[in-house]
Design a protein around this motif. Structure first.
Motif, short mmCIF file in Angstrom:
data_model
loop_
_atom_site.label_atom_id
_atom_site.label_comp_id
_atom_site.label_asym_id
_atom_site.label_seq_id
_atom_site.Cartn_x
_atom_site.Cartn_y
_atom_site.Cartn_z
N LEU A 1 46.30 18.92 70.49
CA LEU A 1 46.37 17.52 70.91
C LEU A 1 45.03 17.06 71.51
O LEU A 1 44.63 15.91 71.35
CB LEU A 1 47.50 17.32 71.92
N LEU A 2 44.34 17.96 72.19
CA LEU A 2 43.06 17.61 72.81
C LEU A 2 41.89 17.71 71.85
O LEU A 2 40.82 17.16 72.11
CB LEU A 2 42.79 18.54 74.01
N ASN A 3 42.07 18.42 70.77
CA ASN A 3 40.98 18.67 69.84
C ASN A 3 40.73 17.47 68.93
O ASN A 3 40.90 17.52 67.72
CB ASN A 3 41.28 19.93 69.02
N GLN A 4 40.29 16.39 69.56
CA GLN A 4 40.03 15.12 68.88
C GLN A 4 38.55 14.78 69.06
O GLN A 4 37.97 15.05 70.12
CB GLN A 4 40.88 14.00 69.46
N PRO A 5 37.91 14.17 68.07
CA PRO A 5 36.48 13.87 68.15
C PRO A 5 36.07 13.09 69.40
O PRO A 5 35.06 13.40 70.02
CB PRO A 5 36.20 13.06 66.88
N GLU A 6 36.85 12.08 69.77
CA GLU A 6 36.49 11.25 70.92
C GLU A 6 36.53 12.07 72.21
O GLU A 6 35.65 11.94 73.07
CB GLU A 6 37.44 10.04 71.05
N LEU B 1 33.81 15.23 76.62
CA LEU B 1 33.60 16.49 77.34
C LEU B 1 32.19 17.02 77.13
O LEU B 1 31.59 17.57 78.06
CB LEU B 1 34.62 17.53 76.90
N ALA B 2 31.68 16.89 75.93
CA ALA B 2 30.34 17.40 75.62
C ALA B 2 29.27 16.76 76.51
O ALA B 2 28.26 17.40 76.81
CB ALA B 2 30.02 17.16 74.15
N SER B 3 29.51 15.56 76.97
CA SER B 3 28.52 14.89 77.83
C SER B 3 28.38 15.58 79.18
O SER B 3 27.40 15.36 79.88
CB SER B 3 28.89 13.41 78.01
#
Length: 81
Positions: free
Chosen positions: A59-64, A69-71
């Protein structure tokens, strides 16, 4: 926008004995975030693979969400919530 609330598990050795101020640095440079499906899946010794791991919670593995998180990778982790 929906709010997502989750628990961040960090080793007790990283936490101060007194409540830290809002700008207390817990980790100088965040290397990665690993999301697990259950508390029993947390590796007490930590992990060495940098970046994001969201595979355990599709459910969390979404591009947005990954982009958001990457930021934070490479940034200091503070007690400011």
């Amino acid at each position: 926008m929906k709010k997502l609330i989750f628990t961040l598990l960090v080793p007790a050795s990283l936490l101060a004995t007194q409540a830290p101020s809002d700008t207390t640095v817990i980790v100088p440079s965040l290397k990665g975030l690993v999301f697990v499906a259950a508390p029993k899946d947390v590796q007490q010794s930590g992990v060495t693979t940098p970046g994001l791991s969201l595979a355990a919670i599709p459910l969390l593995n979404q591009p947005e969400f990954r982009q958001e998180l990457a930021s934070y990778i490479g940034q200091p982790l503070t007690s400011d919530v």
